[in-house]
Motif scaffolding. Structure first.
Motif, PDB file in Angstrom:
ATOM      1  N   UNK A 105       0.833  -1.204   0.000  1.00 45.83           N
ATOM      2  CA  UNK A 105       0.000   0.000   0.000  1.00 45.83           C
ATOM      3  C   UNK A 105       0.869   1.256   0.000  1.00 45.83           C
ATOM      4  N   UNK A 106       1.907   1.269   0.851  1.00 44.62           N
ATOM      5  CA  UNK A 106       2.823   2.411   0.898  1.00 44.62           C
ATOM      6  C   UNK A 106       3.546   2.583  -0.432  1.00 44.62           C
ATOM      7  N   UNK A 107       3.961   1.479  -1.045  1.00 46.50           N
ATOM      8  CA  UNK A 107       4.650   1.527  -2.326  1.00 46.50           C
ATOM      9  C   UNK A 107       3.742   2.112  -3.402  1.00 46.50           C
ATOM     10  N   UNK A 108       2.488   1.686  -3.408  1.00 41.05           N
ATOM     11  CA  UNK A 108       1.545   2.191  -4.400  1.00 41.05           C
ATOM     12  C   UNK A 108       1.328   3.683  -4.283  1.00 41.05           C
ATOM     13  N   UNK A 109       1.165   4.157  -3.050  1.00 38.76           N
ATOM     14  CA  UNK A 109       0.945   5.590  -2.819  1.00 38.76           C
ATOM     15  C   UNK A 109       2.187   6.391  -3.199  1.00 38.76           C
ATOM     16  N   UNK A 110       3.371   5.921  -2.813  1.00 35.88           N
ATOM     17  CA  UNK A 110       4.619   6.631  -3.122  1.00 35.88           C
ATOM     18  C   UNK A 110       4.854   6.704  -4.627  1.00 35.88           C
ATOM     19  N   UNK A 111       4.618   5.596  -5.311  1.00 40.44           N
ATOM     20  CA  UNK A 111       4.821   5.572  -6.758  1.00 40.44           C
ATOM     21  C   UNK A 111       3.797   6.436  -7.481  1.00 40.44           C
ATOM     22  N   UNK A 112       2.550   6.410  -7.027  1.00 43.49           N
ATOM     23  CA  UNK A 112       1.509   7.231  -7.646  1.00 43.49           C
ATOM     24  C   UNK A 112       1.833   8.713  -7.514  1.00 43.49           C
ATOM     25  N   UNK A 113       2.405   9.100  -6.363  1.00 44.28           N
ATOM     26  CA  UNK A 113       2.778  10.501  -6.149  1.00 44.28           C
ATOM     27  C   UNK A 113       3.896  10.923  -7.099  1.00 44.28           C
ATOM     28  N   UNK A 114       4.868  10.047  -7.332  1.00 39.21           N
ATOM     29  CA  UNK A 114       5.962  10.352  -8.247  1.00 39.21           C
ATOM     30  C   UNK A 114       5.452  10.467  -9.686  1.00 39.21           C
ATOM     31  N   UNK A 115       4.578   9.554 -10.072  1.00 36.66           N
ATOM     32  CA  UNK A 115       3.998   9.603 -11.421  1.00 36.66           C
ATOM     33  C   UNK A 115       3.219  10.899 -11.626  1.00 36.66           C
TER      34      UNK A 115
ATOM     35  N   UNK B  93      10.636   5.457  -3.621  1.00 37.03           N
ATOM     36  CA  UNK B  93       9.877   4.376  -4.262  1.00 37.03           C
ATOM     37  C   UNK B  93      10.729   3.119  -4.351  1.00 37.03           C
ATOM     38  N   UNK B  94      11.988   3.265  -4.800  1.00 39.26           N
ATOM     39  CA  UNK B  94      12.849   2.088  -4.900  1.00 39.26           C
ATOM     40  C   UNK B  94      13.163   1.509  -3.527  1.00 39.26           C
ATOM     41  N   UNK B  95      13.228   2.383  -2.514  1.00 34.24           N
ATOM     42  CA  UNK B  95      13.497   1.926  -1.153  1.00 34.24           C
ATOM     43  C   UNK B  95      12.372   1.031  -0.645  1.00 34.24           C
ATOM     44  N   UNK B  96      11.143   1.497  -0.842  1.00 35.64           N
ATOM     45  CA  UNK B  96       9.998   0.694  -0.390  1.00 35.64           C
ATOM     46  C   UNK B  96       9.866  -0.566  -1.234  1.00 35.64           C
ATOM     47  N   UNK B  97      10.178  -0.457  -2.530  1.00 38.27           N
ATOM     48  CA  UNK B  97      10.158  -1.639  -3.394  1.00 38.27           C
ATOM     49  C   UNK B  97      11.143  -2.694  -2.881  1.00 38.27           C
ATOM     50  N   UNK B  98      12.354  -2.249  -2.534  1.00 38.99           N
ATOM     51  CA  UNK B  98      13.351  -3.172  -2.001  1.00 38.99           C
ATOM     52  C   UNK B  98      12.855  -3.833  -0.722  1.00 38.99           C
ATOM     53  N   UNK B  99      12.168  -3.059   0.102  1.00 44.09           N
ATOM     54  CA  UNK B  99      11.607  -3.583   1.348  1.00 44.09           C
ATOM     55  C   UNK B  99      10.551  -4.639   1.056  1.00 44.09           C
ATOM     56  N   UNK B 100       9.686  -4.358   0.076  1.00 44.81           N
ATOM     57  CA  UNK B 100       8.640  -5.318  -0.305  1.00 44.81           C
ATOM     58  C   UNK B 100       9.265  -6.610  -0.814  1.00 44.81           C
ATOM     59  N   UNK B 101      10.273  -6.491  -1.680  1.00 45.38           N
ATOM     60  CA  UNK B 101      10.924  -7.681  -2.230  1.00 45.38           C
ATOM     61  C   UNK B 101      11.570  -8.508  -1.129  1.00 45.38           C
ATOM     62  N   UNK B 102      12.198  -7.850  -0.168  1.00 46.08           N
ATOM     63  CA  UNK B 102      12.831  -8.569   0.938  1.00 46.08           C
ATOM     64  C   UNK B 102      11.810  -9.361   1.743  1.00 46.08           C
ATOM     65  N   UNK B 103      10.695  -8.712   2.093  1.00 45.49           N
ATOM     66  CA  UNK B 103       9.711  -9.401   2.913  1.00 45.49           C
ATOM     67  C   UNK B 103       8.938 -10.456   2.128  1.00 45.49           C
ATOM     68  N   UNK B 104       8.803 -10.269   0.823  1.00 49.79           N
ATOM     69  CA  UNK B 104       8.230 -11.332  -0.005  1.00 49.79           C
ATOM     70  C   UNK B 104       9.092 -12.588   0.117  1.00 49.79           C
ATOM     71  N   UNK B 105      10.416 -12.409   0.009  1.00 48.75           N
ATOM     72  CA  UNK B 105      11.332 -13.549   0.135  1.00 48.75           C
ATOM     73  C   UNK B 105      11.296 -14.156   1.535  1.00 48.75           C
ATOM     74  N   UNK B 106      11.157 -13.315   2.546  1.00 48.57           N
ATOM     75  CA  UNK B 106      11.098 -13.812   3.923  1.00 48.57           C
ATOM     76  C   UNK B 106       9.853 -14.677   4.122  1.00 48.57           C
ATOM     77  N   UNK B 107       8.697 -14.187   3.675  1.00 45.56           N
ATOM     78  CA  UNK B 107       7.448 -14.945   3.838  1.00 45.56           C
ATOM     79  C   UNK B 107       7.520 -16.254   3.065  1.00 45.56           C
ATOM     80  N   UNK B 108       8.063 -16.208   1.845  1.00 46.73           N
ATOM     81  CA  UNK B 108       8.175 -17.429   1.047  1.00 46.73           C
ATOM     82  C   UNK B 108       9.009 -18.478   1.766  1.00 46.73           C
ATOM     83  N   UNK B 109      10.059 -18.056   2.441  1.00 49.41           N
ATOM     84  CA  UNK B 109      10.925 -19.003   3.133  1.00 49.41           C
ATOM     85  C   UNK B 109      10.329 -19.474   4.453  1.00 49.41           C
ATOM     86  N   UNK B 110       9.540 -18.652   5.090  1.00 50.82           N
ATOM     87  CA  UNK B 110       8.812 -19.128   6.268  1.00 50.82           C
ATOM     88  C   UNK B 110       7.860 -20.251   5.871  1.00 50.82           C
ATOM     89  N   UNK B 111       7.114 -20.042   4.803  1.00 49.31           N
ATOM     90  CA  UNK B 111       6.189 -21.083   4.341  1.00 49.31           C
ATOM     91  C   UNK B 111       6.953 -22.342   3.931  1.00 49.31           C
TER      92      UNK B 111
END
Length: 495
Positions: free
Chosen positions: A125-135, A308-326
């Motif tokens: 959600x934060x990534x979407x809002x940040x990117x929309x503001x830049x666009x 935007x890239x900072x939050x994107x990097x954060x999203x990618x990291x936690x996506x990988x974390x959740x995938x490995x927890x599962x």
């Protein structure tokens, strides 16, 4: 009781077991990049650090971050000791299971998975809002927040499906860029002497108790959420026994130093006496305004884009974390076996990654249908809930370190097995108390706070109850649960 077995080294034995070995190329540097990217330094500088000033009502943010470093380093003593004893990438839940038993371990696994999923959705959600503001600002196009959110979700899905090294390289580039931007702004402020020259007030312990210090400390800990993911990447580390402890300490030290230095620079840049008031008036633009004032408009543009890239990097990291927890829960037979399979080409838990993507889509669509505001509700509520969940997980882990070593490794030096975990439990307990006490301020309303607290408690209880019922009704099935780990000395698992 059966001996621990390690799914990262064991050969596949049947359905549900891994069909290939995971990639094992992550060194200390790669894991540190993944973890620091997960805490999004620029995102934290822009969104969290101003809140520490605003909500604490004083300029002592650097001391709060240094205090967090001390508590988390003490916590890391027991945490990394368990990473050597319990050779499994489940981190929190595997350590709690080893010390407190399968029922507590299953409850912890459920709470961890829910907490990280909530944080992942909030970050989208934060990534979407940040990117929309830049666009909107630079392209003159008005788009709803969910459009860029789903566009980035596709990119994350593609990267998460592949070899972990691909994600690590992407995160490394994003991290270097955003860290440089933050560092340039810090140096520019200090080189120019800020508003009225250097001040010792932000580093004066007597000022740390002005206003509402508990809130400042609470948000300081929030900025560290994600450092604990070092152990989640154990399965893909080159030498996990050495890599994980080193990566954990380095990550905590770097994150804490960065935040303490940057928060001091912010205090000098806007004036220590007015740090709380200025931050409270417009917390979302404090860093951007400082970038313009001390460096120039080009740096402000860089901040807005790299946010935007900072939050994107954060999203990618936690996506990988959740995938490995599962992935690890599937190999512990708490989730369907296909989630524990490894892609033969990419050597990654690709099936689990696909499920994380699907779940993210489903929850985001649900948030849209409910008409929730992406920042004041989705991001604020979900990130607040994740903070509470992770602090609770760390407290449980500290307890399990003591229990495990008293039962199986009583000859371990007291500092690592007892004293450090007790001290970290005291510190984390205080932070946990402050979060619960002020949770309505964190998520916005009393009703939302109560609902989230109940949901988090329920996630732990459900995991524990299902496992307890399994023990009573299907002891054969229960015997197989969470039996995918061993200790370095072959100690038995605890029921």
């Amino acid at each position: 009781m059966t001996a621990y077995s390690d799914p990262q080294t064991a050969e596949p034995a049947g359905p549900g077991e891994k069909t290939a070995l995971l990639h094992r190329g992550l060194g200390v540097g790669s894991i540190v990049f993944m973890v620091i990217a997960a805490v999004a330094p620029l995102g934290a500088a822009c969104a969290v650090l101003p809140l520490v000033f605003a909500l604490s009502g004083n300029a002592a943010a650097p001391l709060y971050f240094l205090s967090a470093v001390v508590v988390l380093c003490i916590f890391a003593v027991g945490f990394t000791l368990m990473s050597r004893r319990v050779q499994n990438a489940g981190a929190f839940y595997s350590y709690v299971q080893a010390g407190l038993g399968k029922i507590s371990g299953a409850g912890t696994a459920s709470l961890a998975l829910v907490s990280y999923y909530l944080l992942l959705i909030g970050l989208y959600a934060l990534l979407g809002v940040s990117a929309a503001a830049v666009v909107d600002q630079y392209l003159g196009l008005t788009v709803d927040w969910w459009v860029p959110a789903f566009a980035f979700l596709i990119v994350v899905a593609l990267l998460g499906y592949r070899d972990i090294e691909v994600s690590a390289k992407v995160l490394g580039v994003a991290l270097v860029l955003e860290a440089l931007v933050v560092l340039v702004i810090d140096i520019a402020i200090l080189a120019q002497g800020g508003v009225s020259g250097f001040s010792a007030q932000p580093l004066d312990p007597s000022h740390a108790f002005d206003g509402t210090p508990g809130l400042g400390l609470m948000f300081a800990f929030f900025a560290f959420i994600g450092f604990e993911a070092t152990a989640v990447f154990r399965s893909e580390a080159t030498n996990p026994t050495r890599t994980i402890p080193r990566a954990t300490y380095i990550a905590v030290a770097l994150i804490g130093t960065m935040y303490a230095f940057t928060s001091y620079s912010i205090a000098i840049g806007i004036g220590a006496d007015g740090a709380a008031a200025v931050s409270g008036a417009d917390p979302s633009n404090v860093v951007q305004n400082l970038a313009t004032q001390y460096v120039g408009t080009a740096m402000e543009d860089a901040v807005r884009i790299l946010l935007v890239t900072s939050v994107f990097a954060c999203v990618l990291s936690f996506h990988n974390v959740v995938a490995r927890y599962q992935f690890n829960l599937a190999n512990g037979k708490l989730l369907p076996g296909f989630l524990g399979e490894v892609h033969p080409k990419h050597r990654a838990p690709s099936h689990s990654s696909v499920v994380v993507t699907v779940m993210s889509v489903v929850v985001l669509v649900l948030m849209l249908l409910l008409g929730l505001d992406p920042i004041t509700e989705v991001y604020t509520w979900f990130s607040g809930a994740a903070t509470l969940g992770v602090i609770a997980l760390m407290a449980l882990t500290s307890i399990s370190v003591i229990a495990f070593h008293r039962r199986y490794h009583a000859d371990t030096p007291l500092w690592g097995s007892v004293l450090a975990p007790v001290l970290s439990l005291i510190g984390l307990g205080f932070v946990l108390y402050m979060i619960v006490r002020n949770f309505d301020l964190l998520v916005g309303t009393n009703a939302a706070a109560t609902a989230i607290l109940v949901a988090l408690a329920a996630s732990f209880v459900i995991g524990a109850v299902v496992t307890a019922v399994t023990r009573a009704r299907r002891p054969d099935r229960y015997a197989e649960l969470l039996e995918n780990r061993r200790t370095t000395e072959g100690r038995p698992s605890q029921d």
